[in-house]
Scaffold this motif. Structure first.
Motif, mmCIF file in Angstrom:
data_model
loop_
_atom_site.group_PDB
_atom_site.id
_atom_site.type_symbol
_atom_site.label_atom_id
_atom_site.label_comp_id
_atom_site.label_asym_id
_atom_site.label_seq_id
_atom_site.Cartn_x
_atom_site.Cartn_y
_atom_site.Cartn_z
ATOM 1 N N PHE A 48 55.866 -54.218 -8.015
ATOM 2 C CA PHE A 48 55.786 -55.294 -7.033
ATOM 3 C C PHE A 48 54.461 -56.039 -7.099
ATOM 4 O O PHE A 48 54.380 -57.214 -6.740
ATOM 5 N N LEU A 49 53.408 -55.350 -7.549
ATOM 6 C CA LEU A 49 52.110 -56.004 -7.675
ATOM 7 C C LEU A 49 51.960 -56.701 -9.026
ATOM 8 O O LEU A 49 50.950 -57.368 -9.273
ATOM 9 N N GLY A 50 52.950 -56.531 -9.887
ATOM 10 C CA GLY A 50 52.893 -57.157 -11.201
ATOM 11 C C GLY A 50 51.919 -56.486 -12.149
ATOM 12 O O GLY A 50 51.405 -57.120 -13.074
ATOM 13 N N TRP A 51 51.675 -55.196 -11.933
ATOM 14 C CA TRP A 51 50.733 -54.454 -12.766
ATOM 15 C C TRP A 51 51.462 -53.663 -13.845
ATOM 16 O O TRP A 51 52.647 -53.389 -13.749
ATOM 17 N N GLN A 52 50.692 -53.300 -14.856
ATOM 18 C CA GLN A 52 51.181 -52.394 -15.896
ATOM 19 C C GLN A 52 51.610 -51.075 -15.265
ATOM 20 O O GLN A 52 50.949 -50.546 -14.377
ATOM 21 N N ASP A 53 52.739 -50.535 -15.711
ATOM 22 C CA ASP A 53 53.157 -49.205 -15.272
ATOM 23 C C ASP A 53 52.096 -48.204 -15.744
ATOM 24 O O ASP A 53 51.781 -48.153 -16.931
ATOM 25 N N PRO A 54 51.512 -47.413 -14.823
ATOM 26 C CA PRO A 54 50.466 -46.473 -15.245
ATOM 27 C C PRO A 54 50.976 -45.389 -16.172
ATOM 28 O O PRO A 54 50.191 -44.747 -16.881
ATOM 29 N N GLY A 55 52.280 -45.177 -16.192
ATOM 30 C CA GLY A 55 52.855 -44.208 -17.118
ATOM 31 C C GLY A 55 52.952 -42.808 -16.540
ATOM 32 O O GLY A 55 52.246 -42.439 -15.611
ATOM 33 N N SER A 56 53.845 -42.012 -17.105
ATOM 34 C CA SER A 56 54.075 -40.661 -16.615
ATOM 35 C C SER A 56 52.899 -39.734 -16.899
ATOM 36 O O SER A 56 52.692 -38.760 -16.187
ATOM 37 N N ALA A 57 52.099 -40.032 -17.933
ATOM 38 C CA ALA A 57 50.933 -39.196 -18.223
ATOM 39 C C ALA A 57 49.921 -39.275 -17.082
ATOM 40 O O ALA A 57 49.247 -38.287 -16.765
ATOM 41 N N PHE A 58 49.819 -40.436 -16.445
ATOM 42 C CA PHE A 58 48.911 -40.610 -15.306
ATOM 43 C C PHE A 58 49.348 -39.706 -14.151
ATOM 44 O O PHE A 58 48.538 -38.986 -13.565
ATOM 45 N N SER A 59 50.635 -39.727 -13.837
ATOM 46 C CA SER A 59 51.158 -38.904 -12.749
ATOM 47 C C SER A 59 50.945 -37.423 -13.039
ATOM 48 O O SER A 59 50.586 -36.651 -12.142
ATOM 49 N N ALA A 60 51.171 -37.020 -14.287
ATOM 50 C CA ALA A 60 51.006 -35.612 -14.643
ATOM 51 C C ALA A 60 49.542 -35.189 -14.547
ATOM 52 O O ALA A 60 49.218 -34.124 -14.018
ATOM 53 N N ALA A 61 48.632 -36.019 -15.063
ATOM 54 C CA ALA A 61 47.211 -35.692 -15.008
ATOM 55 C C ALA A 61 46.700 -35.650 -13.574
ATOM 56 O O ALA A 61 45.764 -34.900 -13.255
ATOM 57 N N MET A 62 47.313 -36.439 -12.697
ATOM 58 C CA MET A 62 46.895 -36.468 -11.294
ATOM 59 C C MET A 62 47.159 -35.149 -10.571
ATOM 60 O O MET A 62 46.706 -34.935 -9.448
ATOM 61 N N GLN A 63 47.877 -34.243 -11.237
ATOM 62 C CA GLN A 63 48.084 -32.917 -10.659
ATOM 63 C C GLN A 63 46.743 -32.214 -10.449
ATOM 64 O O GLN A 63 46.598 -31.372 -9.555
ATOM 65 N N VAL A 64 45.753 -32.563 -11.267
ATOM 66 C CA VAL A 64 44.429 -31.961 -11.111
ATOM 67 C C VAL A 64 43.829 -32.351 -9.766
ATOM 68 O O VAL A 64 43.169 -31.542 -9.100
ATOM 69 N N ALA A 65 44.055 -33.586 -9.345
ATOM 70 C CA ALA A 65 43.571 -34.030 -8.034
ATOM 71 C C ALA A 65 44.285 -33.273 -6.922
ATOM 72 O O ALA A 65 43.673 -32.854 -5.926
ATOM 73 N N ALA A 66 45.603 -33.095 -7.080
ATOM 74 C CA ALA A 66 46.366 -32.329 -6.093
ATOM 75 C C ALA A 66 45.867 -30.895 -6.032
ATOM 76 O O ALA A 66 45.762 -30.301 -4.943
ATOM 77 N N LEU A 67 45.551 -30.318 -7.192
ATOM 78 C CA LEU A 67 45.024 -28.955 -7.245
ATOM 79 C C LEU A 67 43.724 -28.840 -6.459
ATOM 80 O O LEU A 67 43.549 -27.916 -5.648
ATOM 81 N N ALA A 68 42.815 -29.787 -6.673
ATOM 82 C CA ALA A 68 41.535 -29.760 -5.967
ATOM 83 C C ALA A 68 41.740 -29.862 -4.459
ATOM 84 O O ALA A 68 41.073 -29.167 -3.674
ATOM 85 N N ALA A 69 42.666 -30.707 -4.040
ATOM 86 C CA ALA A 69 42.917 -30.896 -2.611
ATOM 87 C C ALA A 69 43.515 -29.641 -1.983
ATOM 88 O O ALA A 69 43.091 -29.220 -0.899
ATOM 89 N N VAL A 70 44.503 -29.038 -2.637
ATOM 90 C CA VAL A 70 45.161 -27.854 -2.082
ATOM 91 C C VAL A 70 44.186 -26.679 -2.005
ATOM 92 O O VAL A 70 44.121 -25.976 -0.986
#
Length: 291
Positions: A48-70
């Motif tokens: 909707f913002l007309g941006w490049q799809d960040p890709g599934s690798a971005f979502s997978a790598a973001m698990q590290v951020a979720a790990l730190a938060a949990v």
């Protein structure tokens, strides 16, 4: 826009820059730990913002951020189980609650490891058929229905201390559903815990603690895959910035989830996910967004 590829990995985030990745880091961090599907939001928001799809690798790598938060949010639990387990091993007391719970978590993680290996060829590949809006929309509607059933038929009265290996394995099996975009790891495990009659707050606590090995494994594995794919220095710096922003927003998401469950149960998520699924299918049907 189409995603970018780096040696077969979907790495569209590298072309977005810090500001856009910061915005997506907030979205990813919040939706990763709320039971509303981060994948769905990471497809919709950039489109909707007309941006490049960040890709599934971005979502997978973001698990590290979720790990730190949990880990940081549930530090008292994590530390207690770790110290208690080591002490139990030292005393050879294998009936100790801390030791048993850690073993249960390890055993309950095995199903998603096996499923993840079987689906490896398509999970994070460029143009993955699992990442279509149709799949995500259907998954959102199914999860909405499961939330409704859990609210109607569960009898929330049990606590974490009353759980068994059977509970852990059932919730661990439910966790494998998170491999399908749109299901949500927290959504699948939270729902399974509710069906096992845990209180809503304890179901969320169990969900987060049980997910620690899977979250850590997925995130660290993806970082290694990006390393093997020779992601350039700019890509790493953009990713690091996204991880920082996502970890802060993920911490806030945990706090918000527990407050919502305490006051309103899971009905707001059931409604939101149902509407999200219908909206995504409508986007595909009317051609508002590419599938």
């Amino acid at each position: 826009m189409a995603s970018a590829c780096t040696e077969g990995l979907d790495t569209g985030f590298a072309t977005l820059g810090y500001a856009k990745v910061g915005v997506l880091g907030i979205v990813q961090g919040i939706t990763e730990l709320l039971p509303i599907s981060s994948t769905a939001h990471m497809r919709i928001v950039p489109a909707f913002l007309g941006w490049q799809d960040p890709g599934s690798a971005f979502s997978a790598a973001m698990q590290v951020a979720a790990l730190a938060a949990v880990v940081s949010y549930f530090w008292a639990d994590v530390r207690g189980f770790a110290v208690g387990s080591v002490d139990a091993i030292r005393r050879r007391d294998f009936q100790d609650w801390n030791f048993r719970f850690v073993v249960w978590i390890i055993l309950a993680t095995i199903p998603i490891l096996i499923a993840g290996e079987l689906l490896k060829p398509v999970l994070n590949a460029c143009h993955s058929p699992l990442r279509t809006l149709t799949v995500i929309g259907i998954a959102c509607i199914v999860m909405s229905g499961l939330f409704v059933l859990a609210e109607i038929y569960s009898r929330p009265k049990r606590t974490l201390e009353n759980t068994t290996l059977k509970d852990a394995m059932i919730i661990g099996l439910a966790q494998t559903g998170a491999l399908i975009p749109g299901v949500s790891r927290s959504g699948s495990t939270l729902t399974a815990a509710l069906f096992r009659d845990l209180t809503r707050e304890e179901a969320a606590r169990f969900s987060f603690l049980l997910g620690l090995p899977a979250i850590a494994g997925a995130g660290l594995k993806e970082l290694w895959e990006l390393h093997k794919a020779h992601l350039d220095a700019h890509g790493w710096s953009v990713l690091a910035f996204g991880l920082l922003i996502a970890s802060l927003s993920a911490f806030a998401a945990i706090w918000g989830l527990l407050r919502i469950l305490e006051r309103f149960s899971t009905w707001p998520f059931a409604l939101y996910r149902g509407l999200m699924g219908v909206f995504l299918l409508a986007c595909v049907f009317f051609g508002w967004l590419p599938n």
